[in-house]
Scaffold this active site. Structure first.
Site, short mmCIF file in Angstrom:
data_model
loop_
_atom_site.label_atom_id
_atom_site.label_comp_id
_atom_site.label_asym_id
_atom_site.label_seq_id
_atom_site.Cartn_x
_atom_site.Cartn_y
_atom_site.Cartn_z
N LYS A 276 0.58 7.88 -2.32
CA LYS A 276 0.69 8.03 -3.78
C LYS A 276 -0.66 7.69 -4.41
O LYS A 276 -1.44 6.89 -3.88
CB LYS A 276 1.78 7.15 -4.38
CG LYS A 276 1.56 5.63 -4.29
CD LYS A 276 0.77 5.01 -5.43
CE LYS A 276 0.23 3.65 -5.05
NZ LYS A 276 -0.68 2.99 -5.91
N ASP B 114 6.57 0.50 -4.58
CA ASP B 114 6.17 1.91 -4.42
C ASP B 114 7.06 2.67 -3.43
O ASP B 114 6.85 3.87 -3.23
CB ASP B 114 4.72 2.00 -3.91
CG ASP B 114 3.72 1.49 -4.93
OD1 ASP B 114 4.02 1.52 -6.14
OD2 ASP B 114 2.62 1.06 -4.52
P1 ATP Z 1 0.08 -2.05 -1.69
O1 ATP Z 1 1.41 -1.40 -1.40
O2 ATP Z 1 0.09 -3.55 -1.56
O3 ATP Z 1 -0.58 -1.50 -2.92
P2 ATP Z 1 -1.86 -0.56 -0.24
O4 ATP Z 1 -1.34 0.74 -0.65
O5 ATP Z 1 -3.17 -0.96 -0.80
O6 ATP Z 1 -0.81 -1.69 -0.48
P3 ATP Z 1 -1.03 -0.54 2.54
O7 ATP Z 1 -1.64 0.47 3.44
O8 ATP Z 1 0.38 -0.36 2.14
O9 ATP Z 1 -2.00 -0.66 1.31
O10 ATP Z 1 -1.23 -1.96 3.23
C1 ATP Z 1 -1.18 -3.21 2.58
C2 ATP Z 1 -0.93 -4.34 3.60
O11 ATP Z 1 0.44 -4.28 3.98
C3 ATP Z 1 -1.70 -4.21 4.89
O12 ATP Z 1 -2.93 -4.87 4.83
C4 ATP Z 1 -0.76 -4.83 5.93
O13 ATP Z 1 -1.06 -6.19 6.13
C5 ATP Z 1 0.63 -4.75 5.32
N1 ATP Z 1 1.57 -3.81 5.99
C6 ATP Z 1 2.87 -4.03 6.26
N2 ATP Z 1 3.44 -2.95 6.81
C7 ATP Z 1 2.51 -2.00 6.90
C8 ATP Z 1 2.52 -0.66 7.36
N3 ATP Z 1 3.61 -0.05 7.86
N4 ATP Z 1 1.37 0.04 7.28
C9 ATP Z 1 0.27 -0.56 6.76
N5 ATP Z 1 0.20 -1.81 6.32
C10 ATP Z 1 1.32 -2.55 6.38
#
Ligand code: ATP
Length: 298
Positions: free
Chosen positions: A11, A141
């Site tokens: 997203k 999200d």
């Molecule tokens: P947020 O949803 O907090 O905005 P983001 O979009 O910036 O996050 P994500 O790729 O979702 O980033 O990863 C955020 C953190 O979530 C990672 O650093 C990791 O520690 C944790 N995490 C838990 N499950 C997962 C997953 N399936 N894939 C990636 N990261 C995960």
């Protein structure tokens, strides 16, 4: 059925309006999401025991992805199993094409894909609204990952309603080898607004109109992210690529969610290619388009 694979999109936030922090620590949001063509694929297999493996494609580095019970995909599978009274462990494989910790909701996409994959594998008769409610328990999200397209998000972002979108938008997505923690970006937002009255956020009518018209130029004028100043404060080095994208004729440049990923809106795919060539020195450049569909069984 012994195995199901589901694809779910990244997203971006076309608008991220952040309101005053609530007593529970969350900020009320008024956000406009768009699902873009960077995707994660989750395969759920009937396994002897709960298990999780992870790979990346399109250059996605998955070394930061936890493989234990804190992984959002595993949490999604366990939550659905317990609520549906299923006692069949699954082995999950995540193949991530969404950069990790980039503000692109990659973990949420995995969770959304896992909910749909397990519901399909277990042949559950579950209403879309019930799956969305479970998704909302997992993260702000996650419900949008099920729906995709372009949509408004309220509450913590988990209350999703589709927005009519007549367009196709081409984006240059610039990612970095560092992440920004979402809680750190919100803490910085609070610090920057200490002592000021933060207004209740709203999605601008002009944004809804731009999407209804399918106009990238109109959309460029109304893109906004209230976390942008906080993320720039945490990572001042993002200012340079953002202005380089505008110098390279991008229609607009902004940080995605809490960052650090930077987004550049282009006129069309050719224009996106041209903008992209000017940004390769700053990080990894990908080209994506939106809106795309939410979690889909392959
Ligand atoms: P947020 O949803 O907090 O905005 P983001 O979009 O910036 O996050 P994500 O790729 O979702 O980033 O990863 C955020 C953190 O979530 C990672 O650093 C990791 O520690 C944790 N995490 C838990 N499950 C997962 C997953 N399936 N894939 C990636 N990261 C995960």
């Amino acid at each position: 059925m012994a195995e199901v694979t589901v694809q779910a999109p990244a997203k971006i936030n076309l608008h991220l309006g952040v309101g005053p922090v609530r007593p529970d620590g969350f900020h009320p949001l008024a956000t406009a999401y768009q699902a873009i063509s960077l995707t994660s694929r989750v395969t759920a297999r009937d396994g002897g025991d709960w298990a999780l493996t992870c790979t990346g494609h399109d250059g996605v580095d998955v070394s930061g992805v936890p493989l234990d019970d804190t992984n959002l995909a595993l949490r999604a599978a366990r939550l659905l199993a317990s609520r549906a009274g299923v006692e069949r462990p699954v082995a999950l494989h995540l193949d991530k094409g969404i950069p990790v910790a980039g503000g692109l909701a990659g973990g949420s996409a995995d969770a959304a894909a896992t909910l749909l994959a397990c519901a399909t594998l277990w042949e559950l008769d579950i209403a879309a609204a019930d799956l969305a409610a479970l998704a909302g328990e997992l993260g702000s999200d996650v419900p949008f990952g099920l729906v995709g397209g372009s949509a408004a998000g309220h509450g913590r972002g988990e209350l999703v309603t589709p927005i009519h979108d007549a367009g196709r938008y081409d984006w240059v997505v610039l990612t970095f080898d560092f992440g920004v923690s979402t809680p750190a970006a919100y803490a910085e937002f609070d610090r920057l607004h200490a002592g000021t009255a933060v207004p209740v956020p709203e999605i601008p009518a002009a944004l809804v109109e731009a999407l209804a018209n399918g106009s990238a130029r109109e959309l460029a004028d109304v893109l906004a992210n209230d976390l942008h100043p906080a993320t720039l404060q945490l990572r001042p080095e993002l200012a340079e690529p953002l202005s380089a994208g505008l110098d390279a004729s991008a229609l607009a440049a902004l940080v995605s969610g809490s960052g650090p990923t930077c987004l550049f809106l282009a006129e069309d795919r050719d224009h996106a290619d041209k903008v992209a060539t000017q940004l390769t020195t700053y990080g990894r450049v990908r080209i994506a388009h939106g809106p795309v569909t939410g979690a889909t069984v392959l």
